[in-house]
Structure formats: C-alpha cells, structure tokens
Design an enzyme around this catalytic site. Structure first.
Site, PDB file in Angstrom:
ATOM      1  N   ARG A 166       3.229   0.291   3.807  1.00  0.00           N
ATOM      2  CA  ARG A 166       1.990  -0.178   4.632  1.00  0.00           C
ATOM      3  C   ARG A 166       2.189   0.345   5.959  1.00  0.00           C
ATOM      4  NH1 ARG A 166       2.915  -2.956  -0.264  1.00  0.00           N
ATOM      5  NH2 ARG A 166       0.702  -3.618  -0.978  1.00  0.00           N
ATOM      6  N   ASP A 195       4.207   2.644  -2.596  1.00  0.00           N
ATOM      7  CA  ASP A 195       2.909   1.911  -2.871  1.00  0.00           C
ATOM      8  C   ASP A 195       1.675   2.818  -2.757  1.00  0.00           C
ATOM      9  OD1 ASP A 195       1.226  -0.619  -3.082  1.00  0.00           O
ATOM     10  OD2 ASP A 195       3.232  -1.682  -2.601  1.00  0.00           O
ATOM     11  N   HIS A 269      -0.018   0.034  -8.078  1.00  0.00           N
ATOM     12  CA  HIS A 269       0.203   0.442  -6.910  1.00  0.00           C
ATOM     13  C   HIS A 269       0.860   2.069  -6.757  1.00  0.00           C
ATOM     14  CE1 HIS A 269      -0.063  -3.476  -4.923  1.00  0.00           C
ATOM     15  NE2 HIS A 269       0.443  -4.022  -6.134  1.00  0.00           N
ATOM     16  N   ASP A 332       4.046  -5.181 -11.218  1.00  0.00           N
ATOM     17  CA  ASP A 332       3.083  -6.300 -10.752  1.00  0.00           C
ATOM     18  C   ASP A 332       1.558  -5.672 -10.409  1.00  0.00           C
ATOM     19  OD1 ASP A 332       4.127  -4.951  -8.402  1.00  0.00           O
ATOM     20  OD2 ASP A 332       3.031  -6.211  -7.188  1.00  0.00           O
ATOM     21  N   GLU A 333       0.828  -6.576 -10.376  1.00  0.00           N
ATOM     22  CA  GLU A 333      -0.590  -6.144 -10.181  1.00  0.00           C
ATOM     23  C   GLU A 333      -1.008  -4.827 -10.546  1.00  0.00           C
ATOM     24  OE1 GLU A 333      -0.793  -8.934  -5.860  1.00  0.00           O
ATOM     25  OE2 GLU A 333      -0.080  -6.582  -5.787  1.00  0.00           O
ATOM     26  N   TRP A 474       6.306  -8.056   3.483  1.00  0.00           N
ATOM     27  CA  TRP A 474       5.330  -7.313   3.265  1.00  0.00           C
ATOM     28  C   TRP A 474       4.622  -6.965   4.534  1.00  0.00           C
ATOM     29  CZ3 TRP A 474       5.934  -5.193  -1.291  1.00  0.00           C
ATOM     30  CH2 TRP A 474       6.397  -5.851  -2.456  1.00  0.00           C
ATOM     31  N   THR A 475       4.293  -5.550   4.975  1.00  0.00           N
ATOM     32  CA  THR A 475       4.100  -5.095   6.351  1.00  0.00           C
ATOM     33  C   THR A 475       2.619  -4.936   6.562  1.00  0.00           C
ATOM     34  OG1 THR A 475       4.654  -2.978   5.974  1.00  0.00           O
ATOM     35  CG2 THR A 475       6.353  -4.568   6.654  1.00  0.00           C
ATOM     36  N   GLU A 476       1.657  -5.337   5.858  1.00  0.00           N
ATOM     37  CA  GLU A 476       0.213  -4.921   6.183  1.00  0.00           C
ATOM     38  C   GLU A 476       0.112  -5.175   7.428  1.00  0.00           C
ATOM     39  OE1 GLU A 476       0.137  -6.538   2.036  1.00  0.00           O
ATOM     40  OE2 GLU A 476       1.096  -6.786   3.480  1.00  0.00           O
TER      41      GLU A 476
END
Length: 768
Positions: A166, A195, A269, A332-333, A474-476
């Site tokens: 991110r 990602d 992702h 994941d996700e 996590w670096t959003e």
C-alpha cells in the site's frame, strides 16, 4: 503528511523520568536476580572470547560501542575487569537462550550458539545507560548494575510484519526497522511484498510485474469511508525492490539474527500482478493495480498456465531467501465471484471432484504448498486457507480471531497467533480525535500487552502446535517512515514481552515503568514512538448519594496530574485539578481534560459530552454482543457518553445478529421520549438496522404500546450517526423498555464483503 502534522500540534510531549529499579530490560528475562554493586568500564577493560567462533562477531559489536579491545583466548574466566564470551557448560540451555552474570569485577556471557550471544548483548545494552545506543563518543563513566540473568524465549516464532504494497519504504528504513526488531529479540520479519496495490519484488522472468504492477495510477485521499464519492490524488505511485536490494536486506537481517518471511499473495489480492499479466485472470482483463483499499473480485484463475507462472515466481523467491525456512503464500480474502462464472474454474471443479469454489481454493493453496514443500520450504498461510480443508502441512497464521489457530492446532497443524483485535497495529491506539488516521478498530498498548497467545480451550498436547505470535502493520493510511514508527512503538515492545517472556513474569505496571528507559533509548535512536498510552481513560459509575452518574479519569503516567474544564476551553496546568470522580450534576455537560507533568502537557486532550437522561446508570441486558466492541464498560448504553463517528471504542457492536435490549429503569417511570443512536458506515461493514421497534412493560413479561421506526431511508454509503427517535403525545408509564432492531446480518450483494457477517453499532439509549 498533512494529518500527522495537525496531530502533532495536539500532542506535544515532554520526556518524563520516574523513579524505578535499574533492571529495565524489555522483554522481561526468564529469571533475573538482582545483586549489589556495579561493574564499571574503564580503559583497562578487555573483552575476551573463549571457544566460540560466532561469539567473536558479537563481541566485536560490543567492542565497537565501548571502544575497547577484543582478544581470543583459552585462558580461564577468572581475571578481573574482563567481559567474557564463552560456550555455555549448560547443554540444556534452550535455543536462543543465554546466561549473563554481572559482578563488580567481571561480566560473564554464556550461550550455545550465536543467536544466544546476540540476545545476551541486547540485554546487556539495556543494563547500560541509554547513551550506549548513540553514535557519539560516550564521555561519562559507563556502569551497569550487578545481576544474574538466565534467559530463553517462550516461543520460537516471534514475528513483526510490514506491508510495503500500500505504501513503499526504502532499504535504509527497512534496516532501521530490523534493528529495532533485533533490540526487542523479535526474530522474524514478515515482509508483505505483493498485493492489489503494488508488486514490490523484482522477478527476472516476469519483468512486467514491477514495470507495470509496481505502479498504481493514483491513491485514495483520506479514509476509505470519508466520502460517499471517493477522491484520489491523481499521482502515480511506484516502488519496488531490485533483487540486489532484496539480497542486501536479507543479509542485513541475517547479521541481526532475524529471519525474513517473504509473502507472495495468492490466489486473491492479485490485481497488481494481473495488471501486468492479465492472461492469468478469469476474464483476461484488462486490469489495473488498485488505487483504493479493500477486497477485489479479480483473482488468479486456477488454470495450468497460472500454476506455471506462480511456480516460476516461487523459484526466484526461494533463491532470494535461501536462509528462510518459510514462504508465506497469503490465502486470505479470496472472493469466489469470478470463479463461479468462469468456465475454466467450473470445469476444474468437476474434473477434480470438488464440492464447490471453497474446495477449489483448497486445491489452489494445496498445489502451491506442495510445490514449495518439495523445494524444502515450510508454508505459512492466513487462516482462510482452512476454509476448504488443508491437504498439506501448512502453518496457519490466525488473523480473524483465534478460531483459525485453534482449529489448526486441533488438526495438528502449527499455528502462529496474530488476531487482528489484539495485534493489528494499523488500528487506533488512542482517541481517534487525537490520532493520525488509522484503519479502524482499537488496539491499545495495554491490550497488546495482555494478549495471551495460547488459547485455554486447547489441550496441553494441542497447545504445542502454537509456535508463536506476531503483530501486523498494514499501511493503507501509513505513508511515512515516522508514521510507521509511531504505529509500531511501543506496541511492538509489548509484543516482544508477550512473545519472549514467561506468562507469569509479565506485569503491566512494571512494564509501564520500564518503558521510561525504553523511551530514552528510542529518543537516542530517533524513533518517533507514540505516547498514546498516557491519554486519559474514563470510567462512568453511579453515585448513589447524589443519584447521578459520575466520571473518573486516569492516566498511565504515574507522576501526572489531571486538569479539566467545563466551559469548553482547553485545560492548562492551572485548570481545576481532577483527583476524584466528578459528579455529572447537569443534564448536559462537556468535560475537557488532559494529563500534566508540571507545566507540560503529557497526554492528548480528552473531550467528552455527557447526556444524563432517565436511563442514566440503569441496567440492561443485551443479546448476542460482540466481545470485540463492548463500548468500554458494562453500562455503555446508559453511561451518558455519546460515541463519535470517528472512534469505535464507545460503540456497542452486534455481529451477524439482530439487536435485542431489555432496559430496566428500576421503577415505573414516566416516559415521553426514547432515542438511540446507530452508526452507518458500510465501507467498514457497519450497517444501519432495517427498522427498530420499542415496547413497554411494568412486569417485564407483558409488553405493550409498541412503536416502529423504519430506518431504510436513512441508509447510504456515507459514514454518519443516525438516530431512532420515539416520542409520545401521551406519556407512557413503564419500568421496562424492550428494543428490537432488525439488522442487516450479511453484507449485501455488490458490497466488497458480500456474504460475510455485517456489524451493527449502537450507542446511548436516552429516555426522557
């Protein structure tokens, strides 16, 4: 960063010294025995290494700090004014363990391996004055207190994560990040390299991964849920590590006895990769690297060409991380939308005899895992990898809670505990009004410190499969090195003690005192750490004598005073002193307070409005509460505190269920109005209920006078507070109020979380 600059104006801090003992070591050693006296370094002090090659390297690190000589010798360990490094005679000493004995005449360091000597050195540094961490020549006399330490880690895996997708961070910062991990005896660095928002690792065979996938067109401005129509900065965002830089970081970490765990995300992702090589998607593209945050429907398509592509990538990754036993593959996700409509995927499901798309996910993860295992690697995956069943020996990293880790252990798979509600450091750590933007959630320093990685529901045999714990960043919303440090420290200091120290040795009050020396070390190392744990905490109780609620404030700063105002002005060192609970003697009251050390403000500003209605302090029952969102106290719905749009810590949460409240007003009461607040924030999976019904009773059994409020017209994508308001032309006389709200239990179709449980957030129930 604009938001961070504004934040700093609110949060000026002065270093505070608190009287404490001399042994402020983080993480707390397994056994520390205090002794009288000190050992003092002078010009004649020598470092002597006996019989261990790796120890010589560690000894040289110390020698460079102290500017003294190192010599190898076969002499005994009896000479005075020596610092000895030698192989331990205790062959039962655990891996990474060490013995450190400091007397007034010598220092003795014993270990069985290099990692043990390195860990001993980190402890020894913390016994010295903080100046030992600086680059300047130390002119004052260096002395350390006498003691005996026998130390080893509780868990073999002690991890810290960093997302560079991110937002990207240079090699120079990664080295500093690794230095700080080593200081805390954290031994694994989980490097999240790919990602949706960017592919950050050079792959020679597929150069477009970084040429195209390493750049996104623009980046979201502000918080994901700030605007109905999201706004973007219009600026391309790029960055990746060359293979030479990867090797540089790997070698640097190895010199600090830290193992890097690279993560290559699959099957979800994957947008950044698919923007470069769209042929490995289900639709064939075109695709672009994501410019915002969340979960995206385009994922890797499980066809043969995709597996060849991913296996070739993994071959290069293995070559770049030769000393790492682990490869993290994500897992994941992964939405199944594309797979459900993809002919290739449906054909493969039939050919393999799989039950559904979850079985296809299991096949995907199993196939890549098997490939890596055959290459001699151990595989780590997020806990969604369990959804379709695990066919291979995969280590589960449990992030959605502890259930994944528990299930893995029961299936005899190793697990690393990293539940988001305790160990996601991108969550807020203080009042959001005083903090830089964060992802959401609320993870205080104390919450991290009190986490216990081994679930008591596991049998002693099953507990052996819990190999460690890890915190994730996590670096959003973290776009600078300073902000990374602010979010990680001192919470990673708390993690270090959770991961290394014996459970019975951990003590929150002692840890707080030790932090004062740790902060001095951070100052010298130029670490932009947070002081949010000094922020004021509130507790509302009922004052029986006054017949009114009362508010108590406290701070972790033991020498601070709490000053407050009630007129809307900012408190200062001359404002009224709050040293006992304050009775809320008005129906509406605005309390503003802060902690002060002398004339200096030592905390953020506490600002809270209180509304006192007939429900204040009254008991209630709540069905299906979400233990992650309790509102902060057992009377969160009747404490008079109004929650805000930006902070979630005051909201009471329901997850995947309807809302049912039974409020007891203690006696029959005249009721003219009832009001309760909900939070609408679909971007964070928080939805308004469809409607709210209230009814009344005097015996708690037969309820009458039901009224319904339909809230569907109030629903939108906008983050806002919405009230369910009931008023009566003719007052109702009742003791009990029953409230039922029909919740949106699952995220609806078209939402990024479609099919997953949804949140309902409710606030104060006010009665007039």
């Amino acid at each position: 960063m604009k938001h961070f600059t504004i934040f700093l104006t609110f949060f000026f801090f002065i270093s505070i010294s608190i009287g404490q003992n001399k042994y402020n070591v983080i993480p707390e050693p397994a056994r520390l025995t205090q002794k009288n006296g000190t050992f003092t370094i002078n010009k004649q002090t020598q470092i002597v290494v006996i019989g261990n090659g790796e120890a010589l390297n560690i000894a040289n690190l110390l020698a460079s700090k102290l500017n003294i000589q190192v010599q190898e010798s076969k002499e005994g360990k009896n000479k005075a004014n020596r610092i000895y490094f030698l192989s331990s005679s205790d062959k039962t000493l655990a891996k990474e363990g060490y013995e450190l004995k400091v007397s007034s005449t010598q220092i003795l360091i014993e270990a069985n391996e290099g990692r043990g000597f390195f860990n001993a050195l980190q402890t020894l540094y913390q016994l010295f004055p903080p100046e030992i961490y600086g680059n300047k020549e130390i002119k004052k006399t260096l002395s350390i207190p006498c003691c005996e330490i026998y130390d080893y880690p509780r868990f073999a895996y002690r991890g810290m994560h960093l997302d560079v997708c991110r937002h990207f961070f240079p090699v120079s910062f990664l080295k500093k990040y690794i230095d700080l991990l080593a200081m805390h005896k954290i031994n694994y660095f989980h490097w999240h390299l790919t990602d949706d928002q960017g592919w950050r690792i050079e792959i020679k065979q597929y150069p477009k991964l970084t040429e195209i996938g390493g750049t996104r067109k623009e980046t979201l401005i502000g918080h994901y849920s700030d605007n109905v129509v999201q706004q973007f900065d219009g600026k391309p965002y790029s960055g990746f590590y060359t293979q030479a830089e990867i090797q540089e970081v790997v070698n640097y970490a190895q010199s600090k006895y830290i193992t890097i765990v690279p993560e290559i995300e699959l099957p979800g992702h994957a947008l950044a990769a698919l923007s470069a090589y769209s042929e490995f998607s289900c639709t064939g593209g075109p695709h672009d690297a994501a410019c915002t945050w969340g979960v995206f429907e385009d994922v890797f398509c499980p066809k043969e060409e995709t597996f060849v592509f991913l296996q070739n990538i993994m071959d290069e990754v293995i070559g770049l991380f030769p000393n790492s036993p682990y490869i993290h593959i994500g897992g994941d996700e992964c939405p199944k939308v594309r797979w459900k409509s993809c002919p290739n995927c449906q054909k493969r499901i039939q050919e393999l005899g799989l039950k559904d798309e979850y079985g296809l996910q299991s096949y995907f993860i199993g196939r890549i895992s098997r490939y890596l295992i055959n290459k001699g690697k151990k595989v780590i995956a997020w806990d969604e990898a369990l959804e379709g069943g695990l066919s291979e020996d995969v280590i589960i990293m449990s992030w959605q809670g502890e259930a994944g880790g528990i299930e893995a252990a029961k299936q005899k798979h190793q697990a690393i505990m990293t539940p988001s509600s305790y160990l996601y450091l991108n969550f807020y750590q203080g009042d959001p009004s005083n903090e830089p933007p964060a992802f959401g959630g609320f993870t205080t320093l104390e919450r991290v410190y009190n986490y216990e990685p081994v679930p008591p529901s596991l049998t002693p045999e099953e507990q052996k499969y819990i190999i460690g714990t890890q915190a994730n960043l996590w670096t959003e919303y973290i776009d600078s090195e300073k902000l990374v440090e602010y979010m990680v420290y001192p919470r990673a200091s708390a993690l270090a003690e959770v991961a290394w120290s014996k459970k019975e040795n951990r003590n929150w009050e002692k840890f707080l005192l030790k932090l004062n020396d740790q902060f001095k070390r951070f100052d010298i190392l130029n670490v932009n750490y947070s002081k949010s744990h000094y922020n004021l905490k509130s507790k509302t109780t009922w004052n029986q004598a006054a017949g009114r609620p009362q508010i108590a404030l406290e701070t972790a700063c033991k020498i601070c005073e709490i000053r407050y105002t009630l007129d809307g002005s900012e408190p200062n060192a001359q404002s009224a002193l709050l040293n006992k609970p304050l009775v809320i003697n008005k129906d509406s009251l605005l309390l503003i307070a802060a902690a002060f050390s002398g004339q200096a403000k030592a905390s953020g500003t506490f600002k809270q409005k209180y509304i006192v209605s007939k429900s204040a302090g009254k008991n209630y029952t709540l069905s299906n509460p979400n233990p992650e969102y309790t509102g902060g106290n057992p009377l969160a719905l009747t404490d008079g505190i109004l929650a805000s749009e930006t902070g979630w810590n005051k909201w009471v949460g329901i997850f995947g269920h309807d809302l049912d409240i039974l409020l007891d007003l203690s006696e029959p009461t005249e009721i003219k109005e009832v009001k309760l607040n909900y939070l609408n924030n679909p971007a964070s999976w928080i939805f308004l209920p469809l409607d709210t019904e209230i009814s009344f009773s005097n015996d708690g059994k037969r309820f009458e006078n039901a009224m319904l409020r339909d809230l569907r017209k109030s629903s939108s994508e906008e983050r806002k507070i919405v009230s369910a308001y009931f008023n009566f032309e003719k007052p109702v006389q009742a003791r009990y109020i029953k409230i039922h709200a029909n919740a949106v239990k699952k995220c609806p179709e078209g939402h990024s979380g479609f099919g997953y449980n949804a949140h309902l957030f409710v606030d104060e129930v006010s009665v007039w």
